[in-house]
Scaffold this active site. Sequence first.
Site, PDB file in Angstrom:
ATOM      1  N   GLY A   1     -15.554  50.934  20.964  1.00 27.95           N
ATOM      2  CA  GLY A   1     -16.894  50.681  21.494  1.00 27.95           C
ATOM      3  C   GLY A   1     -17.366  51.804  22.383  1.00 27.95           C
ATOM      4  N   GLY A   2     -17.836  51.435  23.593  1.00 19.78           N
ATOM      5  CA  GLY A   2     -18.391  52.414  24.516  1.00 19.78           C
ATOM      6  C   GLY A   2     -17.404  53.495  24.906  1.00 19.78           C
TER       7      GLY A   2
ATOM      8  N   GLY B   1     -28.744  84.204   3.413  1.00 13.67           N
ATOM      9  CA  GLY B   1     -28.968  83.559   4.717  1.00 13.67           C
ATOM     10  C   GLY B   1     -27.690  83.498   5.528  1.00 13.67           C
ATOM     11  N   ALA B   2     -26.568  83.432   4.822  1.00  9.44           N
ATOM     12  CA  ALA B   2     -25.291  83.357   5.534  1.00  9.44           C
ATOM     13  C   ALA B   2     -25.019  84.673   6.269  1.00  9.44           C
ATOM     14  CB  ALA B   2     -24.169  83.034   4.559  1.00  9.44           C
TER      15      ALA B   2
HETATM   16  C1  HXC Z   1     -11.732  42.879  28.456  1.00  6.98           C
HETATM   17  C2  HXC Z   1      -9.966  43.497  27.126  1.00  6.98           C
HETATM   18  C3  HXC Z   1     -10.821  44.290  26.329  1.00  6.98           C
HETATM   19  C4  HXC Z   1     -12.198  44.317  26.678  1.00  6.98           C
HETATM   20  C5  HXC Z   1      -8.837  44.460  25.560  1.00  6.98           C
HETATM   21  N1  HXC Z   1      -8.759  43.626  26.605  1.00  6.98           N
HETATM   22  N2  HXC Z   1     -10.094  44.860  25.352  1.00  6.98           N
HETATM   23  N3  HXC Z   1     -10.421  42.818  28.187  1.00  6.98           N
HETATM   24  N4  HXC Z   1     -12.603  43.605  27.750  1.00  6.98           N
HETATM   25  N5  HXC Z   1     -13.083  45.066  25.988  1.00  6.98           N
HETATM   26  C6  HXC Z   1      -7.553  42.987  27.143  1.00  6.98           C
HETATM   27  C7  HXC Z   1      -6.953  41.950  26.224  1.00  6.98           C
HETATM   28  O1  HXC Z   1      -7.597  40.710  26.419  1.00  6.98           O
HETATM   29  C8  HXC Z   1      -5.512  41.937  26.692  1.00  6.98           C
HETATM   30  O2  HXC Z   1      -5.431  41.186  27.884  1.00  6.98           O
HETATM   31  C9  HXC Z   1      -5.266  43.372  27.069  1.00  6.98           C
HETATM   32  O3  HXC Z   1      -6.545  43.970  27.252  1.00  6.98           O
HETATM   33  C10 HXC Z   1      -4.533  44.144  25.992  1.00  6.98           C
HETATM   34  O4  HXC Z   1      -5.205  43.931  24.772  1.00  6.98           O
HETATM   35  P1  HXC Z   1      -4.434  43.578  23.421  1.00  6.98           P
HETATM   36  O5  HXC Z   1      -5.460  43.135  22.452  1.00  6.98           O
HETATM   37  O6  HXC Z   1      -3.300  42.656  23.718  1.00  6.98           O
HETATM   38  O7  HXC Z   1      -3.810  44.981  23.036  1.00  6.98           O
HETATM   39  P2  HXC Z   1      -3.660  45.643  21.609  1.00  6.98           P
HETATM   40  O8  HXC Z   1      -3.060  44.673  20.648  1.00  6.98           O
HETATM   41  O9  HXC Z   1      -2.942  46.924  21.845  1.00  6.98           O
HETATM   42  O10 HXC Z   1      -5.142  45.951  21.115  1.00  6.98           O
HETATM   43  C11 HXC Z   1      -5.957  46.838  21.857  1.00  6.98           C
HETATM   44  C12 HXC Z   1      -7.400  46.808  21.328  1.00  6.98           C
HETATM   45  C13 HXC Z   1      -7.904  45.315  21.335  1.00  6.98           C
HETATM   46  C14 HXC Z   1      -7.437  47.378  19.913  1.00  6.98           C
HETATM   47  C15 HXC Z   1      -8.236  47.690  22.227  1.00  6.98           C
HETATM   48  O11 HXC Z   1      -7.655  44.745  22.614  1.00  6.98           O
HETATM   49  C16 HXC Z   1      -9.374  45.220  21.041  1.00  6.98           C
HETATM   50  O12 HXC Z   1      -9.783  45.236  19.873  1.00  6.98           O
HETATM   51  N6  HXC Z   1     -10.177  45.066  22.100  1.00  6.98           N
HETATM   52  C17 HXC Z   1     -11.608  44.916  21.962  1.00  6.98           C
HETATM   53  C18 HXC Z   1     -12.211  46.217  21.545  1.00  6.98           C
HETATM   54  C19 HXC Z   1     -13.706  46.170  21.404  1.00  6.98           C
HETATM   55  O13 HXC Z   1     -14.262  45.571  20.485  1.00  6.98           O
HETATM   56  N7  HXC Z   1     -14.365  46.772  22.380  1.00  6.98           N
HETATM   57  C20 HXC Z   1     -15.791  46.888  22.323  1.00  6.98           C
HETATM   58  C21 HXC Z   1     -16.368  46.283  23.547  1.00  6.98           C
HETATM   59  S1  HXC Z   1     -18.091  46.490  23.428  1.00  6.98           S
HETATM   60  P3  HXC Z   1      -4.099  40.442  28.326  1.00  6.98           P
HETATM   61  O14 HXC Z   1      -4.478  39.688  29.557  1.00  6.98           O
HETATM   62  O15 HXC Z   1      -3.703  39.570  27.192  1.00  6.98           O
HETATM   63  O16 HXC Z   1      -3.079  41.498  28.614  1.00  6.98           O
HETATM   64  C22 HXC Z   1     -18.411  48.026  24.000  1.00  6.98           C
HETATM   65  C23 HXC Z   1     -19.850  48.434  23.885  1.00  6.98           C
HETATM   66  C24 HXC Z   1     -20.219  49.311  25.042  1.00  6.98           C
HETATM   67  O17 HXC Z   1     -17.577  48.735  24.432  1.00  6.98           O
HETATM   68  C25 HXC Z   1     -21.418  50.147  24.688  1.00  6.98           C
HETATM   69  C26 HXC Z   1     -21.752  51.057  25.821  1.00  6.98           C
HETATM   70  C27 HXC Z   1     -22.893  51.908  25.482  1.00  6.98           C
END
Ligand code: HXC
Length: 516
Positions: free
Chosen positions: A171-172, A406-407
Amino acid sequence: MPSEDRLKKLEEMERLAELGGGRERIEAQHKKGKLTARERIAKLVDSGTFIELDKFVTHRALNYEMDKVKPLGDGVVTGYAKINGRLVYIFSHDFTVFGGSLGEAFGRKINKIMDLALKNGAPIIGLCDSGGARIQEGVVALAAYSEIFFRNTLVSGVVPQISAILGPNAGGAVYSPALTDFVVMTKKISNMFITGPDVVKAALGQEVGFEELGGAEVNATKSGVAHFLADDEPQAFTIIRKLLTFLPQNNAESPPRLATGDPPDRVEPSLRKLIPDNPQVPYDMKELIRAVVDNRDYFEVHELWAQNITVGLARLDGYSVGIVANQPTHLTGALDIDSSDKAARFVRFCDCFNIPVVTFVDVPGYMPGIEQEHGGIIRHGAKLLYAYCEATVPKITVIVRKAYGGAYCAMGSKFSRSDINYAWPSAEIAVMGPEGAVNIIFRDKISAAKDRNKERERLIREYREKFANPYEAAARGIIDEVIDPALTRPRLISALQSLTNKSEYRPPRKHGNIPL
Ligand code: HXC
């Protein structure tokens, strides 16, 4: 409270902060083959130089019982240190705290570091391992990201920005690195994507894994998002340390000149034999580059992406230079969409940071074809023209073999205000290659000939004698000197020395409008 107790409290808080998300999560991090945020910094910087800031910052979120979990430091380690004895500012995501996800306090810490880096004119290094915006914090997480993006843009071209992607970056989390100058990714373990495999499946019905979607290899070879592919974290840190040796601290400085011990007057007779007799036969341009630069040390950038052009950093008599060169071993060295983007971005980087650009040309032209035209080769190819014309750093060009159409104009020609233009005796400078040219201008003559093939061959020979040499260009002063290939290194160095005080005028404006 007695002073001893006060100190104990401080020690206890330090210990807690250093535990991040706790022992279990640290172990899980290690099991995945990743270092913790602090271990990473310790491996990257000069020993004992890291000073941490904001170690006790906590978030203020209340949703989803967040108020019950307030890890000290809030998931990012920030501060300053020295690398090769020079100041750098660093932030390092702590995946053990909420998966390194970014909320308000986390963002503020990074922004503080970036503001200090700007004020003090020092590079910013981000070590990234993050699940993206912290979902529980909602819009303030988006605001925090946006503040970082603003600063990435503000400091762009003022201080170097380097990102290492050492785990997931979702994501971000991907946009800040994408706004920086260089991205290093670790093989098999890091990834970058805007939307993960689940969203891709839900939205498009496509089945794809993390690695295939946004793994390090994909981003280093296909998308061009990653400039460097590291086998592991220690190698990623070695790459960053080396990269910094070529760069100034900021845009008001010149890059450091380092003694390399390689004689500036070294001649390289092997280069006389580099170009094959047959102009259709390729050779490895990197052989030329290595033979010419100090100690054969060519630090290639984007090595695995758009390989029909090679760009990288090197030294000539200790001066840091950016190299741009067509690579005949890939797609005959023709310029296509990706290679134009790659070289344009690199030339602009060099220009931002006062790094002279040395260009070696062997280019048959821009790549023809429906795919290229429909993909916007005109728009992308124009970026390269723009980048060279815009750059006011010293520019030295050597035409080694083909420089067509052009290159030719794009690759650091005299008309993009290149300062010194050399050509080897094997240079061919013309509107297009002999085969294509005679087919167009002698179409009638060839079809009227008794033996069309023979006539065609004769006309090609004639055209080659007329244009496929550097002397027409030298007669017009478009080439400053035709040089013995063996003398390439001494000539480049003397040109570079003569240009150390170069200053060039461009009209004042808000900013140009590069065709993006
Ligand atoms: C809050 C999060 C989090 C998030 C992970 N965690 N991503 N908490 N916000 N975005 C937390 C999990 O709940 C977990 O907590 C711990 O981090 C570890 O994550 P796991 O999933 O257990 O680890 P892993 O299996 O290694 O997977 C990592 C990961 C997955 C691939 C990053 O967590 C994931 O897919 N996260 C979401 C990614 C995502 O979609 N992000 C986009 C957000 S939107 P615990 O307590 O269990 O340890 C965005 C838009 C912003 O970013 C735009 C800005 C312009």
